[in-house]
Design a protein around this motif. Structure first.
Motif, PDB file in Angstrom:
ATOM      1  N   MET A   1      23.180  -1.012 -10.764  1.00 61.70           N
ATOM      2  CA  MET A   1      23.821  -1.904 -11.728  1.00 61.70           C
ATOM      3  C   MET A   1      24.719  -2.883 -10.971  1.00 61.70           C
ATOM      4  O   MET A   1      25.612  -2.479 -10.239  1.00 61.70           O
ATOM      5  N   ALA A   2      24.482  -4.168 -11.147  1.00 56.98           N
ATOM      6  CA  ALA A   2      25.267  -5.194 -10.462  1.00 56.98           C
ATOM      7  C   ALA A   2      26.588  -5.425 -11.180  1.00 56.98           C
ATOM      8  O   ALA A   2      26.731  -5.136 -12.365  1.00 56.98           O
ATOM      9  N   ALA A   3      27.574  -5.940 -10.424  1.00 51.52           N
ATOM     10  CA  ALA A   3      28.860  -6.277 -11.030  1.00 51.52           C
ATOM     11  C   ALA A   3      28.635  -7.291 -12.143  1.00 51.52           C
ATOM     12  O   ALA A   3      27.900  -8.264 -11.972  1.00 51.52           O
ATOM     13  N   GLY A   4      29.237  -7.051 -13.288  1.00 45.55           N
ATOM     14  CA  GLY A   4      29.079  -7.961 -14.417  1.00 45.55           C
ATOM     15  C   GLY A   4      27.974  -7.584 -15.370  1.00 45.55           C
ATOM     16  O   GLY A   4      27.859  -8.166 -16.449  1.00 45.55           O
ATOM     17  N   ASP A   5      27.120  -6.618 -14.989  1.00 43.01           N
ATOM     18  CA  ASP A   5      26.060  -6.191 -15.897  1.00 43.01           C
ATOM     19  C   ASP A   5      26.651  -5.430 -17.084  1.00 43.01           C
ATOM     20  O   ASP A   5      27.543  -4.602 -16.910  1.00 43.01           O
ATOM     21  N   LEU A   6      26.142  -5.704 -18.267  1.00 42.75           N
ATOM     22  CA  LEU A   6      26.676  -5.115 -19.484  1.00 42.75           C
ATOM     23  C   LEU A   6      25.812  -3.976 -20.016  1.00 42.75           C
ATOM     24  O   LEU A   6      26.110  -3.420 -21.071  1.00 42.75           O
ATOM     25  N   THR A   7      24.760  -3.663 -19.310  1.00 38.36           N
ATOM     26  CA  THR A   7      23.946  -2.486 -19.632  1.00 38.36           C
ATOM     27  C   THR A   7      23.293  -2.022 -18.343  1.00 38.36           C
ATOM     28  O   THR A   7      23.514  -2.605 -17.276  1.00 38.36           O
ATOM     29  N   THR A   8      22.505  -0.964 -18.425  1.00 38.07           N
ATOM     30  CA  THR A   8      21.870  -0.393 -17.242  1.00 38.07           C
ATOM     31  C   THR A   8      20.352  -0.560 -17.320  1.00 38.07           C
ATOM     32  O   THR A   8      19.795  -0.776 -18.402  1.00 38.07           O
ATOM     33  N   LEU A   9      19.708  -0.414 -16.176  1.00 40.32           N
ATOM     34  CA  LEU A   9      18.250  -0.450 -16.137  1.00 40.32           C
ATOM     35  C   LEU A   9      17.673   0.675 -16.997  1.00 40.32           C
ATOM     36  O   LEU A   9      16.712   0.471 -17.744  1.00 40.32           O
ATOM     37  N   ALA A  10      18.282   1.853 -16.923  1.00 41.76           N
ATOM     38  CA  ALA A  10      17.782   2.992 -17.707  1.00 41.76           C
ATOM     39  C   ALA A  10      17.839   2.696 -19.202  1.00 41.76           C
ATOM     40  O   ALA A  10      16.889   2.982 -19.945  1.00 41.76           O
ATOM     41  N   ASN A  11      18.948   2.119 -19.670  1.00 36.16           N
ATOM     42  CA  ASN A  11      19.059   1.791 -21.092  1.00 36.16           C
ATOM     43  C   ASN A  11      18.086   0.689 -21.494  1.00 36.16           C
ATOM     44  O   ASN A  11      17.535   0.702 -22.605  1.00 36.16           O
ATOM     45  N   ALA A  12      17.877  -0.263 -20.594  1.00 38.98           N
ATOM     46  CA  ALA A  12      16.915  -1.341 -20.877  1.00 38.98           C
ATOM     47  C   ALA A  12      15.503  -0.776 -21.012  1.00 38.98           C
ATOM     48  O   ALA A  12      14.763  -1.140 -21.935  1.00 38.98           O
ATOM     49  N   LYS A  13      15.135   0.110 -20.117  1.00 38.65           N
ATOM     50  CA  LYS A  13      13.793   0.707 -20.178  1.00 38.65           C
ATOM     51  C   LYS A  13      13.620   1.556 -21.433  1.00 38.65           C
ATOM     52  O   LYS A  13      12.554   1.550 -22.059  1.00 38.65           O
ATOM     53  N   GLN A  14      14.685   2.255 -21.810  1.00 38.89           N
ATOM     54  CA  GLN A  14      14.614   3.050 -23.041  1.00 38.89           C
ATOM     55  C   GLN A  14      14.425   2.143 -24.251  1.00 38.89           C
ATOM     56  O   GLN A  14      13.614   2.421 -25.138  1.00 38.89           O
ATOM     57  N   TRP A  15      15.175   1.033 -24.314  1.00 40.30           N
ATOM     58  CA  TRP A  15      15.082   0.090 -25.432  1.00 40.30           C
ATOM     59  C   TRP A  15      13.689  -0.518 -25.524  1.00 40.30           C
ATOM     60  O   TRP A  15      13.134  -0.695 -26.610  1.00 40.30           O
ATOM     61  N   LEU A  16      13.109  -0.813 -24.362  1.00 40.06           N
ATOM     62  CA  LEU A  16      11.794  -1.457 -24.319  1.00 40.06           C
ATOM     63  C   LEU A  16      10.637  -0.456 -24.328  1.00 40.06           C
ATOM     64  O   LEU A  16       9.482  -0.864 -24.357  1.00 40.06           O
ATOM     65  N   ASN A  17      10.985   0.825 -24.292  1.00 38.11           N
ATOM     66  CA  ASN A  17       9.959   1.883 -24.238  1.00 38.11           C
ATOM     67  C   ASN A  17       9.060   1.712 -23.011  1.00 38.11           C
ATOM     68  O   ASN A  17       7.837   1.830 -23.083  1.00 38.11           O
ATOM     69  N   VAL A  18       9.698   1.407 -21.873  1.00 39.31           N
ATOM     70  CA  VAL A  18       8.990   1.271 -20.600  1.00 39.31           C
ATOM     71  C   VAL A  18       9.166   2.581 -19.830  1.00 39.31           C
ATOM     72  O   VAL A  18      10.298   3.021 -19.599  1.00 39.31           O
ATOM     73  N   THR A  19       8.057   3.195 -19.431  1.00 36.03           N
ATOM     74  CA  THR A  19       8.125   4.514 -18.796  1.00 36.03           C
ATOM     75  C   THR A  19       7.743   4.493 -17.325  1.00 36.03           C
ATOM     76  O   THR A  19       7.833   5.521 -16.647  1.00 36.03           O
ATOM     77  N   THR A  20       7.315   3.349 -16.799  1.00 33.27           N
ATOM     78  CA  THR A  20       6.943   3.265 -15.381  1.00 33.27           C
ATOM     79  C   THR A  20       7.993   2.452 -14.630  1.00 33.27           C
ATOM     80  O   THR A  20       8.856   1.807 -15.229  1.00 33.27           O
ATOM     81  N   ALA A  21       7.890   2.467 -13.308  1.00 30.34           N
ATOM     82  CA  ALA A  21       8.807   1.699 -12.460  1.00 30.34           C
ATOM     83  C   ALA A  21       8.223   0.354 -12.050  1.00 30.34           C
ATOM     84  O   ALA A  21       8.821  -0.362 -11.259  1.00 30.34           O
ATOM     85  N   ASN A  22       7.054   0.005 -12.599  1.00 33.91           N
ATOM     86  CA  ASN A  22       6.355  -1.210 -12.173  1.00 33.91           C
ATOM     87  C   ASN A  22       7.186  -2.480 -12.330  1.00 33.91           C
ATOM     88  O   ASN A  22       7.101  -3.386 -11.498  1.00 33.91           O
ATOM     89  N   ASP A  23       7.962  -2.562 -13.409  1.00 31.42           N
ATOM     90  CA  ASP A  23       8.729  -3.781 -13.695  1.00 31.42           C
ATOM     91  C   ASP A  23      10.231  -3.616 -13.440  1.00 31.42           C
ATOM     92  O   ASP A  23      11.033  -4.399 -13.938  1.00 31.42           O
ATOM     93  N   ASP A  24      10.619  -2.606 -12.671  1.00 30.76           N
ATOM     94  CA  ASP A  24      12.054  -2.347 -12.471  1.00 30.76           C
ATOM     95  C   ASP A  24      12.789  -3.546 -11.879  1.00 30.76           C
ATOM     96  O   ASP A  24      13.904  -3.874 -12.303  1.00 30.76           O
ATOM     97  N   GLN A  25      12.181  -4.220 -10.915  1.00 27.08           N
ATOM     98  CA  GLN A  25      12.843  -5.374 -10.295  1.00 27.08           C
ATOM     99  C   GLN A  25      13.022  -6.497 -11.316  1.00 27.08           C
ATOM    100  O   GLN A  25      14.101  -7.103 -11.409  1.00 27.08           O
ATOM    101  N   LEU A  26      11.995  -6.764 -12.087  1.00 29.00           N
ATOM    102  CA  LEU A  26      12.068  -7.794 -13.128  1.00 29.00           C
ATOM    103  C   LEU A  26      13.110  -7.427 -14.179  1.00 29.00           C
ATOM    104  O   LEU A  26      13.934  -8.259 -14.569  1.00 29.00           O
ATOM    105  N   LEU A  27      13.106  -6.186 -14.633  1.00 20.04           N
ATOM    106  CA  LEU A  27      14.053  -5.758 -15.672  1.00 20.04           C
ATOM    107  C   LEU A  27      15.484  -5.790 -15.164  1.00 20.04           C
ATOM    108  O   LEU A  27      16.401  -6.172 -15.900  1.00 20.04           O
ATOM    109  N   THR A  28      15.683  -5.429 -13.907  1.00 21.03           N
ATOM    110  CA  THR A  28      17.034  -5.489 -13.323  1.00 21.03           C
ATOM    111  C   THR A  28      17.543  -6.926 -13.323  1.00 21.03           C
ATOM    112  O   THR A  28      18.701  -7.194 -13.656  1.00 21.03           O
ATOM    113  N   ARG A  29      16.661  -7.866 -12.958  1.00 22.08           N
ATOM    114  CA  ARG A  29      17.039  -9.286 -12.969  1.00 22.08           C
ATOM    115  C   ARG A  29      17.341  -9.765 -14.383  1.00 22.08           C
ATOM    116  O   ARG A  29      18.305 -10.500 -14.617  1.00 22.08           O
ATOM    117  N   LEU A  30      16.540  -9.318 -15.365  1.00 21.43           N
ATOM    118  CA  LEU A  30      16.766  -9.714 -16.757  1.00 21.43           C
ATOM    119  C   LEU A  30      18.076  -9.147 -17.312  1.00 21.43           C
ATOM    120  O   LEU A  30      18.761  -9.816 -18.085  1.00 21.43           O
TER     121      LEU A  30
END
Length: 197
Positions: A1-30
């Motif tokens: 989690m980068a400074a200033g981020d208001l949520t986490t990658l894990a919460n984003a993946k849960q919200w989007l129902n994403v279960t793989t790590a394929n888009d982790d870099q993209l989701l982290t940037r988003l």
């Protein structure tokens, strides 16, 4: 989690129902981009941070600070004179709530025209200096949800970037093209910084 981020990658993946790590870099940037977008729109930083600022007084015993909620005040000086905190919110000194500083009684800084003890003076300009901490220790859930919804829209938008609608199986599907859904604006409006008066 980068400074200033208001949520986490894990919460984003849960919200989007994403279960793989394929888009982790993209989701982290988003997550970071949506978090920055929200804070820019709010005109404020959400996370707790320390500030040292100079202000022109209000001419009253109340001074609105631009960052909030205020959680601590470490020092206050008026016209270069240090002001002590009131020990109990009744005796002479300063006190604060989540949005304002208050002066109680004769705090002893006069020696300049156009201002009385017990008031934040309007002269000289920027004659009030305050060091304080403000912001949230954890992101309020409704702000986090707004960030999740925004980054979710951008994540889905990559499959129809620039399209307003398309035909699918004889039906026309429309896509959202606004910066933010109305529901997100309604949530965030409650946290938007307004200019102190």
């Amino acid at each position: 989690m980068a400074a200033g981020d208001l949520t986490t990658l894990a919460n984003a993946k849960q919200w989007l129902n994403v279960t793989t790590a394929n888009d982790d870099q993209l989701l982290t940037r988003l997550v970071s981009a949506a978090s920055q977008f929200v804070q820019t729109w709010l005109n404020r930083t959400i996370a707790s941070a320390s500030y040292t600022e100079k202000h022109t007084g209000s001419g009253s015993n109340t001074l609105a600070l631009p960052n909030y909620p205020i959680t601590a005040v470490s020092s206050l000086s008026i016209r270069g004179v240090p002001i002590a905190a009131s020990p109990d919110g009744v005796q002479v000194g300063y006190t604060f709530d989540d949005r304002f500083l208050y002066l109680i009684g004769n705090v002893g800084f006069s020696a300049f025209p156009n201002g009385a003890d017990g008031q934040f003076p309007t002269w000289p300009p920027l004659g009030v200096q305050v060091s304080y901490t403000a912001g949230y220790a954890t992101t309020p859930l409704e702000i986090e949800q707004a960030v999740l919804e925004l980054m979710g829209l951008k994540y889905a938008d990559r499959t129809h970037f620039g399209q307003n609608s398309k035909s699918v199986g004889g039906e026309v599907v429309s896509f959202m093209t606004s910066d933010m859904p109305k529901g997100v604006v309604t949530i965030l409006q409650n946290y938007r910084k307004v200019i102190p008066v």
